[in-house]
Design an enzyme around this catalytic site. Structure first.
Site, PDB file in Angstrom:
ATOM      1  N   ARG A 125       0.841  -1.195   0.000  1.00  0.00           N
ATOM      2  CA  ARG A 125       0.000   0.000   0.000  1.00  0.00           C
ATOM      3  C   ARG A 125       0.879   1.249   0.000  1.00  0.00           C
ATOM      4  NH1 ARG A 125      -2.630   0.225   6.154  1.00  0.00           N
ATOM      5  NH2 ARG A 125      -0.654   0.392   7.240  1.00  0.00           N
ATOM      6  N   GLU A 164      -2.548   8.165   7.431  1.00  0.00           N
ATOM      7  CA  GLU A 164      -1.175   8.173   7.946  1.00  0.00           C
ATOM      8  C   GLU A 164      -0.191   8.578   6.844  1.00  0.00           C
ATOM      9  OE1 GLU A 164      -0.325   4.459   9.928  1.00  0.00           O
ATOM     10  OE2 GLU A 164      -1.419   5.074  11.706  1.00  0.00           O
ATOM     11  N   GLU A 322      -6.945   5.736  15.927  1.00  0.00           N
ATOM     12  CA  GLU A 322      -6.683   4.296  15.842  1.00  0.00           C
ATOM     13  C   GLU A 322      -5.854   3.854  17.041  1.00  0.00           C
ATOM     14  OE1 GLU A 322      -4.463   2.888  12.494  1.00  0.00           O
ATOM     15  OE2 GLU A 322      -5.613   4.057  11.058  1.00  0.00           O
ATOM     16  N   TRP A 330       2.261  -6.580  13.154  1.00  0.00           N
ATOM     17  CA  TRP A 330       3.468  -6.077  12.480  1.00  0.00           C
ATOM     18  C   TRP A 330       4.686  -5.981  13.391  1.00  0.00           C
ATOM     19  CZ3 TRP A 330       4.307  -1.721  15.260  1.00  0.00           C
ATOM     20  CH2 TRP A 330       3.190  -1.045  15.762  1.00  0.00           C
ATOM     21  N   PHE A 372      -4.364 -11.071  10.930  1.00  0.00           N
ATOM     22  CA  PHE A 372      -4.008 -11.455  12.303  1.00  0.00           C
ATOM     23  C   PHE A 372      -3.888 -10.241  13.231  1.00  0.00           C
ATOM     24  CE2 PHE A 372      -2.374 -15.128   9.802  1.00  0.00           C
ATOM     25  CZ  PHE A 372      -3.357 -16.014  10.230  1.00  0.00           C
TER      26      PHE A 372
HETATM   27  C1  GAL Z   1      -2.029   1.890  10.893  1.00  0.00           C
HETATM   28  C2  GAL Z   1      -2.885   2.058   9.660  1.00  0.00           C
HETATM   29  C3  GAL Z   1      -4.066   1.114   9.629  1.00  0.00           C
HETATM   30  C4  GAL Z   1      -3.634  -0.264  10.022  1.00  0.00           C
HETATM   31  C5  GAL Z   1      -2.975  -0.216  11.375  1.00  0.00           C
HETATM   32  C6  GAL Z   1      -2.536  -1.559  11.876  1.00  0.00           C
HETATM   33  O1  GAL Z   1      -0.723   2.291  10.641  1.00  0.00           O
HETATM   34  O2  GAL Z   1      -3.368   3.385   9.561  1.00  0.00           O
HETATM   35  O3  GAL Z   1      -4.608   1.119   8.333  1.00  0.00           O
HETATM   36  O4  GAL Z   1      -2.743  -0.755   9.068  1.00  0.00           O
HETATM   37  O5  GAL Z   1      -1.836   0.595  11.307  1.00  0.00           O
HETATM   38  O6  GAL Z   1      -1.917  -1.470  13.135  1.00  0.00           O
END
Ligand code: GAL
Length: 689
Positions: A125, A164, A322, A330, A372
């Protein structure tokens, strides 16, 4: 690049939460990943949890426009209508966060590039060069279409620009970026001679005859010019902001009454964007924060991010756009949140100024790279702890509705300066192991442990309201900012400056005559040479300022204290034995302290305790270790809400020392009469009488 909007031309818009009762609660909603029956179930579940705001269409470009010019709005029309009938407000995205595959195939020139020329292809992305005019045209076209389609939709509360911005590609070295960088430099310097002077190009045969010869700091045989690197950091932050501005202004033209934001990543890990310069362009500041599972003190990192966001927002309430209900996908090992942690995380953000708690994402995906990653509705479905916790959180946020719009107050300021972050970590420096944020966070942590609520402010901040001002490793400093710091001490504040501060001017030219250049006179200290320590090497520091005996590493300096400057701790061994490590000087009605080394946690803690006492900024309601106490105040100052968050496994009580907490606890409805019990792992919020 575009000109910034002046405050006069900012349109008047409605508050993003004008139609909400209380605090915002919701997350990213991606119904395009699901069939109808699931979307219908979503609405029932949202009602059960009390969701009232959702971010929609963030990554939807390829769903809306699967082939160029072929538009399918059915699912989004349906989503907007359904959410509206469910009473849910929408933060509608511009759908531009990732270009569709047909666009990058047709225009591969819009792909971003790394310093070594590596092209970042489509398939993940955010594969676009933020400055590329072709990409910009397409992104503006998509933004215009969405804005025109939903301009009058009653669910629309807020615009969410892209996503972001700069997260994966904070620095793009493509030809488009190079061309824009040259324009930015011409604008900044006016002439190539001025650029040569600023960059010090008499060195290494770097003199430029024309702006056309200038490149971004691409991979080179050795160190690229440091001012070129610093300017490229400044330019890149501006270029990312410029992209936001273009989309925002398009939205403003079509819907002048709808506020616009983008989700920032104001954290200790987000070096790319100088958010202090972005914030004035956002109608409300929104932030994303994720805790690091491997960090046992992740709640302190969370507090730091929340306070940084509040600082970026200039003290105004903000939106937590968020975070996660549990594990992410990740980090190297993605451990779930422990019982109670999600609620504590959420209310910590509220305590520190957020008027909303939102998550990535509503429903956990069953396919794709984030399957996940936890969500509000987990793979396990309703019969799960995550879902029960989400419902509990919804209830808690409704109970806390009256807190909305209130402010956090503080008399301690910690300066966070992106140019110093960029500049202090450049290559070709005394130590490659100096990490700007380590130092900033070490000070933040020390103050957090003492229960001091700290404002994180930019280097150019008005310091009048603060009795304690800390400048960790403020490497780049302008004369005006240095003068403001000195004035704060004169006026009565306790000012603390730490190593490798005041070294260069904004062009990255060393301030001559001895370090710490810009602060030398204020501190009454003169350093002849930096003395970084080797990996694993430590020195002992002794003196009352560090609690008697402390250990330091990473950095020392060969300094001398001027007459009238007190050496309050000195090196006890090593090459600089006997030299000053910590100094203090009376200045006007205040004091100026210098900390020339990296103290261990105990030493820094002891020092911070003395500074907090000297400045008179100690917490008004003392709490046991690991219990976080923060207060929000109504704008007229008549009411306050005391948040107590117990991060420990032991029950705690506040007010037992005679400070007394009286009022109403909002989560339980109980009256509090002097002593507030905060059970292990729990949160309590008292409207104070
Ligand atoms: C952020 C992003 C989201 C999602 C999230 C996962 O960086 O804006 O789309 O990927 O992380 O933790």
């Amino acid at each position: 690049m575009r000109r910034r909007t002046t405050p006069e031309s900012t349109p008047t818009h409605r508050a993003w939460n004008a139609d909400l009762v209380g605090l915002g609660f919701g997350g990213d909603y991606n119904p395009e990943q699901w069939p109808q029956d699931v979307r219908l179930e979503d609405l029932e579940l949202m009602r059960e949890a009390g969701v009232n705001v959702l971010s929609v269409a963030i990554f939807s470009w390829a769903t809306i426009e699967p082939r160029e010019g072929e538009l399918d709005w059915t699912w989004l029309d349906e989503t907007m209508d359904r959410l509206h009938s469910a009473g849910i407000r929408v933060a509608l995205a511009t759908a531009t966060a990732s270009p569709p595959p047909w666009l990058t195939r047709k225009h591969p020139e819009i792909l971003p590039r790394l310093a070594d020329g590596t092209v970042l292809h489509q398939g993940g992305r955010q594969s676009y060069a933020v400055t590329h005019p072709v990409h910009r045209d397409y992104a503006l076209r998509m933004t215009t279409r969405i804005a025109e389609r939903y301009r009058d939709h009653p669910a629309l509360a807020l615009w969410h620009v892209d996503n972001e911005i700069g997260c994966h590609v904070p620095r793009d070295f493509s030809d488009a970026a190079a061309a824009d960088f040259r324009r930015w430099l011409a604008d900044r310097y006016g002439s190539v001679d001025a650029l040569n002077e600023a960059w010090g190009t008499a060195f290494w045969s770097q003199r430029y005859g024309s702006f056309d010869d200038v490149l971004p700091p691409l991979s080179a045989p050795t160190f690229a010019n440091p001012t070129q690197q610093l300017d490229f950091d400044r330019f890149s932050s501006d270029a990312l902001l410029d992209y936001y501005l273009d989309l925002r202004d398009t939205l403003r033209e079509i819907t002048p009454r709808v506020p616009v934001t983008t989700n920032l990543m104001a954290t200790a890990h987000s070096k790319g964007m100088d958010y202090f310069s972005w914030a004035p362009e956002l109608d409300v500041v929104a932030n994303d924060h994720y805790t690091m599972a491997a960090d046992p003190e992740r709640h302190v990192d969370l507090a730091f991010s929340a306070d940084l966001t509040r600082g970026v927002a200039g003290g105004e309430p903000w939106i937590l756009m968020e975070h996660s209900t549990s594990a992410v996908n990740w980090q190297p090992r993605n451990t779930p949140k422990v019982p109670g942690e999600m609620l504590r995380n959420s209310l910590q953000h509220v305590a520190r100024g957020s008027d909303a708690v939102m998550f990535f994402q509503w429903r956990q995906s069953k396919a794709g790279a984030e399957k996940f990653h936890s969500a509000m509705v987990p793979h396990a479905g309703r019969d799960s702890d995550v879902w029960r916790d989400v419902v509990t959180l919804g209830r808690a946020l409704r109970a806390l509705g009256e807190v909305r719009g209130s402010r956090v107050r503080s008399r301690a300021a910690l300066v966070v300066d992106w140019p110093s972050w960029w500049g202090s970590e450049l290559d070709s420096h005394p130590s490659q192991h100096l990490r700007y944020m380590d130092q900033v966070q070490a000070w933040y942590r020390a103050l957090w442990r003492l229960g001091v609520t700290t404002d994180l402010v930019p280097a150019g901040a008005d310091l009048d309201a603060y009795d304690l001002v800390v400048l960790p490793t403020t490497y780049v400093v302008s004369d005006a900012d240095a003068a403001r710091v000195a004035a704060a001490a004169e006026r009565g504040a306790t000012v603390v400056v730490t190593y490798f501060s005041g070294i260069v001017d904004p062009r990255d030219h060393v301030r001559l005559g001895g370090y710490p250049g810009a602060f030398r006179d204020l501190l009454g200290v003169r350093t002849e040479e930096f003395w970084p320590l080797q990996e694993g090497e430590t020195v002992r520091v002794t003196g009352k300022a560090v609690g008697g005996d402390a250990v330091a590493d990473l950095w020392t300096e060969k300094s001398r204290a001027a007459d009238g400057t007190e050496v309050v701790a000195a090196y006890a061994d090593g090459a600089l034995a006997g030299r000053p490590a910590v100094t203090r000087r009376e200045v006007g009605s205040g004091r100026a302290w210098y900390v020339a080394t990296r103290l261990d946690e105990a030493g820094l803690g002891a020092l911070a305790e003395q500074l907090v006492a000297e400045a008179g900024v100690a917490a008004d309601v003392p709490a046991p270790a690991g219990v976080e106490v923060v207060r929000r105040w109504s704008q007229d100052g008549a009411t306050s809400w005391l948040f107590a968050i117990n991060h420990t496994a032991a029950d705690a009580a506040l007010g037992t020392d005679g400070t007394l907490v009286t009022g109403t606890e909002l989560l339980t409805g109980d009256a509090v009469d002097g002593v507030l019990a905060v059970p292990a792992g729990a949160v309590r919020v008292v409207r104070v009488n």
